[in-house]
Design an enzyme around this catalytic site. Structure first.
Site, PDB file in Angstrom:
ATOM      1  CG  PHE A  58      -0.224   0.347   2.523  1.00  0.00           C
ATOM      2  CD1 PHE A  58       0.085   1.661   2.852  1.00  0.00           C
ATOM      3  CD2 PHE A  58       0.166  -0.659   3.405  1.00  0.00           C
ATOM      4  CE1 PHE A  58       0.758   1.969   4.035  1.00  0.00           C
ATOM      5  CE2 PHE A  58       0.853  -0.359   4.580  1.00  0.00           C
ATOM      6  CZ  PHE A  58       1.143   0.955   4.890  1.00  0.00           C
TER       7      PHE A  58
ATOM      8  CE  LYS B 115      -2.939  -8.490  -4.205  1.00  0.00           C
ATOM      9  NZ  LYS B 115      -3.410  -7.519  -3.152  1.00  0.00           N
TER      10      LYS B 115
ATOM     11  CD  GLU C 252      -5.503  -6.146   0.485  1.00  0.00           C
ATOM     12  OE1 GLU C 252      -4.578  -6.017  -0.343  1.00  0.00           O
ATOM     13  OE2 GLU C 252      -5.441  -6.936   1.445  1.00  0.00           O
TER      14      GLU C 252
ATOM     15  CB  SER D  64       5.097  -7.519   5.497  1.00  0.00           C
ATOM     16  OG  SER D  64       4.075  -8.406   5.116  1.00  0.00           O
TER      17      SER D  64
ATOM     18  CB  CYS E 270      10.544  -0.548   2.330  1.00  0.00           C
ATOM     19  SG  CYS E 270      11.324   0.045   0.849  1.00  0.00           S
TER      20      CYS E 270
ATOM     21  CD  GLU F  23       8.809  -3.327   7.917  1.00  0.00           C
ATOM     22  OE1 GLU F  23       8.107  -4.320   7.667  1.00  0.00           O
ATOM     23  OE2 GLU F  23       9.330  -2.618   7.041  1.00  0.00           O
TER      24      GLU F  23
HETATM   25  P1  NAD Z   1       1.671  -6.702   3.015  1.00  0.00           P
HETATM   26  O1  NAD Z   1       2.705  -7.758   3.055  1.00  0.00           O
HETATM   27  O2  NAD Z   1       0.599  -6.720   4.043  1.00  0.00           O
HETATM   28  O3  NAD Z   1       0.909  -6.719   1.600  1.00  0.00           O
HETATM   29  C1  NAD Z   1       1.619  -6.755   0.380  1.00  0.00           C
HETATM   30  C2  NAD Z   1       0.787  -7.509  -0.649  1.00  0.00           C
HETATM   31  O4  NAD Z   1       0.599  -8.851  -0.199  1.00  0.00           O
HETATM   32  C3  NAD Z   1      -0.600  -6.905  -0.832  1.00  0.00           C
HETATM   33  O5  NAD Z   1      -0.908  -6.885  -2.197  1.00  0.00           O
HETATM   34  C4  NAD Z   1      -1.503  -7.833  -0.026  1.00  0.00           C
HETATM   35  O6  NAD Z   1      -2.791  -7.941  -0.576  1.00  0.00           O
HETATM   36  C5  NAD Z   1      -0.795  -9.165  -0.095  1.00  0.00           C
HETATM   37  N1  NAD Z   1      -0.964  -9.975   1.132  1.00  0.00           N
HETATM   38  C6  NAD Z   1      -1.095  -9.512   2.408  1.00  0.00           C
HETATM   39  N2  NAD Z   1      -1.195 -10.550   3.273  1.00  0.00           N
HETATM   40  C7  NAD Z   1      -1.101 -11.686   2.540  1.00  0.00           C
HETATM   41  C8  NAD Z   1      -1.126 -13.078   2.859  1.00  0.00           C
HETATM   42  N3  NAD Z   1      -1.271 -13.504   4.104  1.00  0.00           N
HETATM   43  N4  NAD Z   1      -1.007 -13.964   1.849  1.00  0.00           N
HETATM   44  C9  NAD Z   1      -0.854 -13.549   0.570  1.00  0.00           C
HETATM   45  N5  NAD Z   1      -0.838 -12.238   0.206  1.00  0.00           N
HETATM   46  C10 NAD Z   1      -0.954 -11.317   1.175  1.00  0.00           C
HETATM   47  O7  NAD Z   1       2.448  -5.306   3.001  1.00  0.00           O
HETATM   48  P2  NAD Z   1       1.810  -3.846   3.144  1.00  0.00           P
HETATM   49  O8  NAD Z   1       1.348  -3.658   4.536  1.00  0.00           O
HETATM   50  O9  NAD Z   1       0.882  -3.576   2.019  1.00  0.00           O
HETATM   51  O10 NAD Z   1       3.121  -2.954   2.870  1.00  0.00           O
HETATM   52  C11 NAD Z   1       4.080  -2.664   3.865  1.00  0.00           C
HETATM   53  C12 NAD Z   1       5.249  -3.624   3.812  1.00  0.00           C
HETATM   54  O11 NAD Z   1       5.878  -3.595   2.534  1.00  0.00           O
HETATM   55  C13 NAD Z   1       6.347  -3.248   4.806  1.00  0.00           C
HETATM   56  O12 NAD Z   1       6.819  -4.421   5.416  1.00  0.00           O
HETATM   57  C14 NAD Z   1       7.419  -2.618   3.933  1.00  0.00           C
HETATM   58  O13 NAD Z   1       8.731  -2.679   4.463  1.00  0.00           O
HETATM   59  C15 NAD Z   1       7.282  -3.451   2.701  1.00  0.00           C
HETATM   60  N6  NAD Z   1       7.864  -2.778   1.537  1.00  0.00           N
HETATM   61  C16 NAD Z   1       9.069  -3.237   1.091  1.00  0.00           C
HETATM   62  C17 NAD Z   1       9.692  -2.619   0.022  1.00  0.00           C
HETATM   63  C18 NAD Z   1      11.016  -3.118  -0.473  1.00  0.00           C
HETATM   64  O14 NAD Z   1      11.458  -2.708  -1.520  1.00  0.00           O
HETATM   65  N7  NAD Z   1      11.682  -4.004   0.246  1.00  0.00           N
HETATM   66  C19 NAD Z   1       9.068  -1.536  -0.621  1.00  0.00           C
HETATM   67  C20 NAD Z   1       7.826  -1.093  -0.143  1.00  0.00           C
HETATM   68  C21 NAD Z   1       7.239  -1.739   0.951  1.00  0.00           C
END
Ligand code: NAD
Length: 480
Positions: free
Chosen positions: A151, A175, A178, A228, A283, A381
């Protein structure tokens, strides 16, 4: 205010799925519901993959100049609609307009870079490899590529992926998170307007069911994931087991390390913007502040500057310098972690739970002091405007502490000492390093190169590695 269902993009058509299951999209500044995102499943994923497979037959053979002509038009449209897109980001993500423009700018740079794909992806040729035998290599597209995004950067992170993948001759299924589906839809609308053929770019909305269906679908060649660490590891394992090429970026715990000779004003500004920009939801956000030698003084300066930050509704109030976190769940989780820190006997040098706006999902800038490497708050984190402070005695001690972290995303050193900077850059165990740069995020020309629990895979997004991820090499030996 519209609360209508957010459509999918399948085969060039905006469509509404049959699902009865939806998740609300919020304006985090007000808490208001601004849309309903459908939670799709395997049927919609399959429709998107079939659409992308049909389009691949033609797109993969489309001459490079014709592909790039569409990309040039696209980047022109992105520039023309830059402000409108930035406003959509503010509305569904909550960051400030300036931060939203940065989100767009970084994405646009990848679209710019993708316009040079002919130069970037052309192969090598060597005559007379053996007597009468010539050799050449070419880079070929890999098929239907999928992207799953978080997000926090509604424009930039999807654009780390699809412009390069599509420029290379692949077709794509995105994808988006959401929580922020509206930016992705507008980005896609403009791509269609630029003349992209139907089915080259598809969007399926939803959560884990869509992710799991993408990771296991036999028609998908590659998965690019950003999110994450727990989900990144799951996606990597699942998609690899299903024979896909995977790049999977996870979470982070980034350090800002300050030596006594650092330039005070510039360092303070960089710390504030790194830890509290985008409400700490980058991140690359600095989440551990280490002051070597003069930690107490640094802490007082940082807290005084935090008091000056104007927290507010980024959608309506141009004076707001820091916006909300993404939703009520994130706010409640952060409040609980601040309470845990207090119960653990740590010092709340500034408690961001106080004096926050009543509407929306706000957490004020928080500083937890006297943290040490044994604490959960050192390792986990938090992903919000909560900065932890440590007081190492030397640069060596700071490096030893940092290198205990499971993540390997980013670390920054503030100093005027070139020898210390060199030592830091050589010995710190992570993939992105800043010297007097608060957010050392590589731009389109360079890979976004996290290590350890911050990245699963080999080839990173962006730069030449991005192109390599979305192509496979062919070597031809010929004798005539
Ligand atoms: P998230 O992991 O909750 O969601 C990321 C994606 O995974 C979304 O599209 C979500 O719908 C999907 N998702 C969530 N839970 C899932 C599950 N149990 N099974 C399958 N798919 C699932 O992350 P977020 O809260 O949207 O974003 C924040 C995170 O992203 C932080 O940890 C941040 O550090 C990381 N991030 C990393 C980078 C990088 O380059 N390393 C860049 C931006 C964000």
């Amino acid at each position: 205010m519209s609360t209508s269902s957010v459509p999918l993009l399948l085969d060039g058509q905006w469509t509404h799925p049959k699902t009865q299951s939806f998740s609300p999209v919020h304006n985090p500044s007000t808490g208001e519901v601004i849309g309903q995102v459908p939670l799709c499943g395997p049927a919609e994923v399959d429709a998107a993959v079939q659409s992308a497979q049909r389009a691949y037959a033609t797109w993969s053979k489309t001459p490079v100049y014709d592909r790039v002509a569409i990309l040039f038009k696209y980047r022109h449209l992105l520039n023309e609609n830059f402000e409108e897109l930035s406003q959509i980001i503010v509305r569904e993500n909550g960051k400030t307009i300036e931060e939203a423009r940065g989100d767009m700018r970084r994405g646009l740079e990848v679209a710019d870079y993708a316009c040079s794909i002919g130069e970037l992806a052309k192969g090598e040729y060597l005559p007379e490899l053996a007597s009468g035998i010539d050799a050449h290599t070419s880079r070929e597209p890999i098929g239907v590529c999928a992207g799953i995004t978080p997000f926090n950067f509604p424009a930039m992170v999807p654009m780390w992926m699809y412009p390069i993948a599509i420029a290379c001759g692949n077709t794509f299924v995105l994808k988006p998170s959401e929580k922020v589906p509206l930016t992705a839809n507008r980005l896609a609308e403009l791509f269609l307007q630029a003349g992209l053929p139907d089915g080259v770019f598809n969007i399926v909305h939803g959560g884990r069911d869509v992710v799991n269906a993408l990771c296991t679908h036999s028609g998908i060649a590659s998965i690019s994931f950003v999110g994450s660490t727990g989900v990144a590891r799951h996606v990597y394992t699942e998609a690899c087991q299903h024979g896909k090429r995977v790049q999977s970026a996870g979470g982070a715990k980034n350090v800002l390390l300050v030596l006594p000779d650092a330039k005070p004003d510039a360092t303070l500004q960089a710390i504030l913007s790194s830890a509290f920009g985008c409400a700490g939801q980058r991140c690359m956000a600095g989440s551990l502040l280490m002051g070597v030698g003069n930690g107490e003084e640094l802490r007082e300066q940082v807290v005084a500057a935090m008091d000056e930050l104007v927290l507010g509704n980024t959608y309506d109030d141009p004076a707001a310098q820091m916006g909300p976190v993404i939703d009520g769940q994130a706010r409640d989780r952060l409040f609980a972690r601040i309470e845990d820190a207090k119960s653990d006997g740590l010092t709340l040098a500034r408690d961001g739970r106080q004096n926050v706006p009543a509407d929306g999902f706000f957490v004020g800038p928080t500083l937890v002091d006297q943290v040490d490497p044994e604490r959960d708050i050192f390792r986990d984190e938090l992903f919000g405007p909560v900065l932890s402070m440590l007081h190492p005695k030397t640069l060596d001690e700071a490096l030893e502490w940092f290198n205990r972290l499971p993540f390997g995303n980013a670390a920054t050193l503030f100093t005027q000492d070139g020898g210390a900077a060199r030592k830091f850059a050589r010995e710190v165990e992570c993939g992105m390093i800043g010297i007097n740069i608060g957010v050392p995020a590589p731009v389109a020309l360079f890979p976004f190169s996290g290590w350890d629990e911050s990245f699963f895979g080999d080839l990173h997004v962006q730069g030449r590695e991005g192109m390599m991820f979305y192509t496979r090499q062919k070597t031809v030996l010929s004798r005539w």
